[in-house]
Structures are given as C-alpha cells and as structure tokens.
Scaffold this motif. Sequence first.
Motif, PDB file in Angstrom:
ATOM      1  N   GLY A   8      39.563  42.453  42.211  1.00  0.00           N
ATOM      2  CA  GLY A   8      40.428  42.355  41.083  1.00  0.00           C
ATOM      3  C   GLY A   8      41.929  43.018  41.392  1.00  0.00           C
ATOM      4  N   GLU A  31      48.554  39.077  40.683  1.00  0.00           N
ATOM      5  CA  GLU A  31      48.539  38.139  39.743  1.00  0.00           C
ATOM      6  C   GLU A  31      47.557  37.186  39.733  1.00  0.00           C
ATOM      7  OE1 GLU A  31      52.129  35.464  41.225  1.00  0.00           O
ATOM      8  OE2 GLU A  31      52.453  36.923  39.614  1.00  0.00           O
ATOM      9  N   ARG A  32      46.918  36.664  40.972  1.00  0.00           N
ATOM     10  CA  ARG A  32      45.898  35.714  41.109  1.00  0.00           C
ATOM     11  C   ARG A  32      44.451  35.993  40.237  1.00  0.00           C
ATOM     12  NH1 ARG A  32      46.431  34.238  47.648  1.00  0.00           N
ATOM     13  NH2 ARG A  32      48.788  34.285  47.553  1.00  0.00           N
ATOM     14  N   PHE A  33      44.267  37.370  40.146  1.00  0.00           N
ATOM     15  CA  PHE A  33      43.049  37.753  39.465  1.00  0.00           C
ATOM     16  C   PHE A  33      43.103  37.008  38.006  1.00  0.00           C
ATOM     17  CE2 PHE A  33      40.558  40.769  36.822  1.00  0.00           C
ATOM     18  CZ  PHE A  33      39.168  40.850  37.882  1.00  0.00           C
ATOM     19  N   ALA A  34      44.091  36.841  37.330  1.00  0.00           N
ATOM     20  CA  ALA A  34      43.838  36.258  35.871  1.00  0.00           C
ATOM     21  C   ALA A  34      43.348  35.030  35.993  1.00  0.00           C
ATOM     22  CB  ALA A  34      45.430  36.191  35.361  1.00  0.00           C
ATOM     23  N   GLN A  35      43.439  34.004  37.148  1.00  0.00           N
ATOM     24  CA  GLN A  35      42.867  32.980  37.098  1.00  0.00           C
ATOM     25  C   GLN A  35      41.421  33.045  37.937  1.00  0.00           C
ATOM     26  OE1 GLN A  35      46.032  30.619  39.290  1.00  0.00           O
ATOM     27  NE2 GLN A  35      46.571  29.844  37.289  1.00  0.00           N
ATOM     28  N   TRP A  36      41.455  33.803  38.961  1.00  0.00           N
ATOM     29  CA  TRP A  36      40.200  33.893  39.855  1.00  0.00           C
ATOM     30  C   TRP A  36      39.038  34.610  39.013  1.00  0.00           C
ATOM     31  CZ3 TRP A  36      41.594  35.586  45.521  1.00  0.00           C
ATOM     32  CH2 TRP A  36      42.424  34.732  45.924  1.00  0.00           C
ATOM     33  N   ARG A  37      39.386  35.565  37.996  1.00  0.00           N
ATOM     34  CA  ARG A  37      38.311  36.156  37.410  1.00  0.00           C
ATOM     35  C   ARG A  37      37.339  35.111  36.621  1.00  0.00           C
ATOM     36  NH1 ARG A  37      41.347  40.009  33.085  1.00  0.00           N
ATOM     37  NH2 ARG A  37      39.082  40.687  32.900  1.00  0.00           N
ATOM     38  N   GLU A  38      37.999  34.177  36.387  1.00  0.00           N
ATOM     39  CA  GLU A  38      36.823  33.035  35.586  1.00  0.00           C
ATOM     40  C   GLU A  38      36.237  32.247  36.697  1.00  0.00           C
ATOM     41  OE1 GLU A  38      36.681  33.091  32.235  1.00  0.00           O
ATOM     42  OE2 GLU A  38      38.286  34.734  32.201  1.00  0.00           O
TER      43      GLU A  38
END
Length: 880
Positions: free
Chosen positions: A327, A332-339
């Motif tokens: 993370g 900012e990619r984590f906002a989408q990848w975390r799901e």
Amino acid sequence: MKPISPPPAWLTKLLQRLHPSDSLEEVEGDLEELYAYWYNQYGKPKADVRYLLAVLSVLPPFVRQRSKKHSQPLYLTFSMIHYYIKHIRRGLARNKTYALLNMVGLTAGLVCFSLIALWVSDELSYDRFNKNYDRIFRLTALAKTESGVIKFAVSSAPMAKALKEDYAEVENTVRLDLREEIITHQGEQVLEKGILLADPSFFDVFTYQLTRGDVATALHEPYSIILTESAAKKYFGDSDPIGQTLLLNMYDTGYGASYKITGVMADPPYNAHFTFTMIVSFKTVEVAKPDVLTVDGWGDGSYYTYVLVKEGVDYKAFSDKIAQFYGKYVGERFAQWREIYFYQLQPLSDIYLRSHLQYELAATGNEMHVYIFSTIGIFILLLAGINYMNLATAQAVSKAKETGIKKVVGAFRHQLMIQYLLESILLAMAALMLAFVLCYLLQPLFFQITGKNLSLFTSPMLVVFLIGISLLLGMVSGIYPAFIISGFKPIVVLKGNFKSATQGIVLRKLLVVSQFVITILLISSIIIIDSQLTYIKNKDLGYNKDALLFLRVHGNADVVRRYAAFATELETNPIISGATVSNTLLGSLPSGESETVDAAGNKVQVNTARMAVDSNFIKVYGLHLLAGRNFDKVSPATKVLPVIVNESAIQRLGWKDASSAIGKPFNIGNQQGSIIGVVKDFHFSRLQHLIEPLAMYPSDGYFSRITLRTNVSQPAAVTAWLEKTWKKHFPGVLLDYIFSDSAIEAQYRAEERFARIFLYFSVLSLVIACLGLYGLIAYTTSQKTKEIGIRKVLGATATGIAGTLTKDFLKLVVLAFLIATPLAWFLMSRWLEDFAYRISISPWMFASAGLAVILIALLTISYQTIKAALANPVSSLRSE
C-alpha cells in the motif's frame, strides 16, 4: 450300513477340555471309531452310555500328561529340512497350475506395489533437501474480481526488498525467474532450458553450494552467471570455465549479451519444484529494465518471490499481516488496488503437490494423484495377498487325504505344520525374488512411463518392507493347512467328510467382492479420464488450431529487422497461407493492470492477459470479430493505443454488449488506449482455467514469436522449405519451431501420463482379481464334487450345473459393481474439478466398466465350472 449319528457333543467337549493335550488327538479319534462300532452293533442309546464310560475312563486322574522324554522333539535337523524342501518341490511339480497362479498373482502384486511406492515416495520428497524447508515460503497474489478469485504464483520485483526491510519476521528474500534462451558458444547456437535468474541471497534461502567460485560475490554483478557441472562440461569440457564468457540472447540489444562465468555448482537435485542448468544474476534484470524498481514495477507481476522467515514465526499470522503490504509504495493506485489485490505466503512444502496457481514457475504435481496411487498400491498388495491365501486354501483341500495318510503312518502334527508353513513361505519368497528381477528389468519402461529414473535397490527400507511382507504372507497363507488341516482326524479326512466352515466361505466371497470393487472402480475411472482427455483434445478452442506453426525469435534483432522480406517470401509459397507476429504464444500470456470505465462511466482497474500482435493475427488464428474493426496494417501516428478485447472483458466490466465497448478508454500502464474491436472468446490458456479478460494491442515493430498457417497435409514439405528460407534470410540464427498440436499436447502431458499409469494398474488389478476369482471357484468346485456327482446321477445336465455354479459368482461381481459405481462417481467428480471445462459423467461409463469386468469374470470361471460339470460322477461317488 445305517447312517451314523455323531456322539453326544457335550461329552466330546468335556473330553477336549479335560484330557491331556499331548494325547488328545489319538484318544479322540479312537473313541469316535469305537462309537461308530457300538452304534452299528447296539444302537444309539447303548452307544451313548458306552461312550460316556469310555470318556470318563480317560479323564484325570485316570490319565496324566505324558513324560516329556517320550514327546516328539520339535527341533529341525538338516536332513529334515532337506526332506521338507524335496517334498515341497515334488508337490509343486505335481501342481504346476496352482504354483504358477500363486507365483504370478503375488509377483504381480509385489511388482505393482514396489513401483507405486517408488513413485509416491519420490513425489513426496520434493524440496525436502533444503535445510530450511519448513521456513521457506513463496509470496503469492490473490485478485478478487466480479467473476471470482484468481490466484497467481507471481509477484513484482520490488516486493522482496520491501518485505525484508519492513518486517522483522523476515530473515531473507530472493527473487527468481526461469527462462529458455539461445546460447552462442564457439559459433554454435544452443537452445538452453532452465536458465534461472536469482539474487545473491539464493544460496542463503535454498540449500545449494558452489564447487568453484565465491558464493558471496558470484551473483553480485549484472551479466554474471553460474554454471552447473553438467553445463560447464557441455560448453567447456574439462577446462576451467571461471572467468570465461557465454553469449546469451537475453536482456541484450538484439545480438546477444556476454555473460561472465563466476562460479560452478553441482547439478541440482531433480526433486525440486524448479530445476536449472545455470543461474544468472537478477541484477541483470534491474540494469536492462530499470522500470521494474519504480512504482510501475509494482504492477509488473512477472517474477517469483521467496521468503525465509525467522525461526518461531507463525507464518499464518504473518501471512495475514502482509496481505496488503504494498500500500505505501503504490501511491494513489492503492485506492483502487486495495479492493482487488491481496498477498499471502505459501509454504514450500505445498508448492509441488498442492499448488495449481496461474503462472507457476514450473510444472507441478498433483496431491490427489499421490493419494489415488497410494490407495491403489496398498489395495493391489492386499489383493495379491488375499489371492495368495485363497489359492493356498483351495489347494489345501486336496492335501486333506495326504495329511490323513501321513498321520496314520505316524506323522506328528507339528511336522505337518512345519511342512505346510515352509511350503507357503518358500513360494512367497520365490515370488519376491521374481518381483525383484522384474522391477530391475522394468526400470527403463518405468522411466518411459513416469519420467522418473528410480530403482528399487536404492530404497533399502522398501526392500526390507517387501521381504517382511512376503514372509508375513507366506506364514499367514500357510496357517490354514498348517493349523487346521493338520489338526483334522485321519478317519474324517480319509472318508472325505471334512468341510470348510461357513464363516470361511463368506470371508472368501467378501474378499473377492472387495477385489472387484477396486477393479471396477479403476476401470470406470480410466474410462472417465480417457473421455476427459479426448474432450480436451477435440474441444473447440475458439480459434483454428490446426496447421499452426510457432517460431520463437529469442529477441534476435536480425529477425525483427528482416522479417518483412521473410514474410513477403512466405506469401509466395502456397503451403503457407498466412503469417503473424506477437510478443508471446497462447498458453503463457503475461498479465497486467489496465484502467477503463465501468457501465456507469466510473474509472476502474481490471487485470487482463495481454498480447502485442500485428494486423494479421486475427486472420491467421481464425478469430471471430464481434464488433469494431481490426488493427491497421500500418499504425497511424497517434498517441492513443488501439486495443481489441474479448467477450470476457465485456462481461467483467458489466458493459451491455460488444458494440457498446467500442470507443471506450482502455489505458495500459502509462499508455492511453481506446477499444476499437471485440473478438469472440477463445482459449488462450489451459482448459483447467476459465477464459479471463484479454487485451490485444499493436506490436509496434517488436515481437518474439512468429505464427504461420501451413498446409496440414504436407508437414514435411513445410519444415523443409521453412528451414531453407529461414537460413536464407537469417543465416546463423537458430530456427526454433513447434507445431500447434505438439504445443497443446505438451500442456496436458501430465494428465496423459497419469491416465497411462492408471490404465496399466487397472489392467493389473483386473488380472489379480481374476486370479482371486479363479481361486474361489476352484475351492468351491472341489468342495461340491460329491454334490455335483449326485445332481448328475439324478439327471442334472452339464449346462444346468455350470449355470448354477456360475450364477453364484456373477452375483458377487454384480454386488461389487453396485458398490464401486458411487465410489467411482465421487472420486472422478473430485478429479474433474481441476478442469474449468469438463465432461459430464454418464451412466454408460460405469455400465461399460461393469460389463467388461463381468465378461472377463465369466471367462475366468468358465473353465472350472465346465470342468466340474463334465466330470464323471462315478469318480466322486466311488467312496460312497
């Protein structure tokens, strides 16, 4: 002579309980003969009274135990052993059929068990040579999508360093990749398999050692390489390779890169989930592709990460702890990848047998296959032992009168017991010796079938076990004639009046039923397995797989630069109907994250397989374009990348239909893209996996694969012309090609091998079961000899008698079929779960197996039943 009633049972039991055991047998026999005389002379009442008085007269205190100095000695002399062996040899020579059946059945069972045990033991040994076996784990990825959860064996290059630096539980990490590339040495090009890329920590995590070179520095520099002993011998003979170079077409400028040899190591053990011939420094990847260590590199899942945890670490708790450790590195990619993306640790012990993830480092085994073959091996050994005992029991009937005569002329019971036990043990040991010889002779065939070069004699524990089990089988199967028949009274056996107990007959029938349950289960399973493999071979893959020829470029710049002229000449030959290029072949597509919009217009991330292709790809492969258009032959000067996706991508993103996808944004990495077409789903991976979303885009001049559509009726002419044309356009470049049918067949080689092994063991199981059935029918007909004679005297026909005998045994086979069918259905349903696309199990599969076994069983028992039905009744009733 009127029929004789037996003496009072309670008096007989009193005699057996109180009379001294050393003379009981003689006294009991004498009293029975006297009772028979009294019965005929005076009638039953007086005979019972006389028998009562006689019994009382031989009970204590009127009699006592014989002095031990008069007892028969129990020790064996050399002459006695010599006599026993000579007698056994003569007996076996008189009963060649019995000896042969017993030898064949037990030998087949021992050979089968030995080979299965070798295979199973080898499968369970993978990776166990590593000193830190229980502390090594692989980092695996898990992607949650709308269609389910997908698990990957791969991870990205920066993850190893992050785990080691961020978590105290980690002792060390190592990154790996396995490649197949062209090596040029002394003007010759060789396609080398098993080129492993690894960090210097490879030798700290795994248990490998250098024989030459410094392990601390051998992999520190880029473009450095370690050879195995066999690779060093292959390229440099007996000279020292340290400091010399090899030219590899890997991470180069298109003309090969020079790799310096910094070490030599022993050939790695074959029983690891990956093997190799040389190790290249992973620093080479970082130098050739610096982006792998950037933020973009976190989305490039092309490598394998292994973690060595410290002693005492609870790996399950630690695995949960690192689920989304990436993370803080992806912005900012984590906002989408975390799901979507999660990571977990997989034990080294689970990789070879229990791991079937996408993008495995190498082909894995199958734990279910180990369980199946272990069960088969144990049951075949049991069946062989059961048959051995059944046949020994049947043969023991013919020894009854021989035993009676020997006892009449003075043989003691323990002498007969030794003879029968010795005979059974010697026959079992002879079968074992023959099994050892066959195991040695079958070793090349075993290697051909399984791909494992194993020898029984390198496994001393297995040899000791086989000797022990053979001795046990010999002793157990000799117990019946040794302890039961040797204990019968001479007057009973000489009159032919002794019968086997009902419990013994029931037990033998149960054993035969169990044999045929296993046999029908195996044959049903092989029919289902063969049907599934046939389905795979003939399934419509969504593209025209026939007559495709795949060529690998291996990054050679000359091939890329001169391809246009080569393609032009291809078009002039009628045996080549099309050519296309791509960055990979079907079956091993890379994957990556792409950005697009969902049905509501919101930005979403989607993981897709990726292919860089040219405008001929759709035509050459015979793909069906559902909407939009194909790529342009010459890519226009635009910053927007044209993309063609498959149906699964449309469904995954929730778009209405193929037409609605046209024009939607589809960004790959940092490259802005737009969808220009949609193709019908086709299988670009093994049928074990569902079709995943796919994105194709123009190759932009670079490619690593060439696919030709050829004339399927002229393969020899195609390859001959291709070799000539290739040499003309690319002199000095290795031609590496394979036909599509061979490539597809290679994907399912493990399943084919499993089916072949399964077939052989099924046939052997059927043979052993039939030997058991033959033993039971032989025993039964020998017990019913007089009954059959009486039936014939009373007018029964040979056909009727044969039918009566056959009917009883067919009932056993039918019962076995009813038990085996649900078991086979359950086990094969589990096996088919490994395939995303599979057949439906049909009743005809079980019916075919049952019918085949019934027919073979009929042939097995027909000889004995017909022989018994045609026998002269005078022979069996003469004594009456």
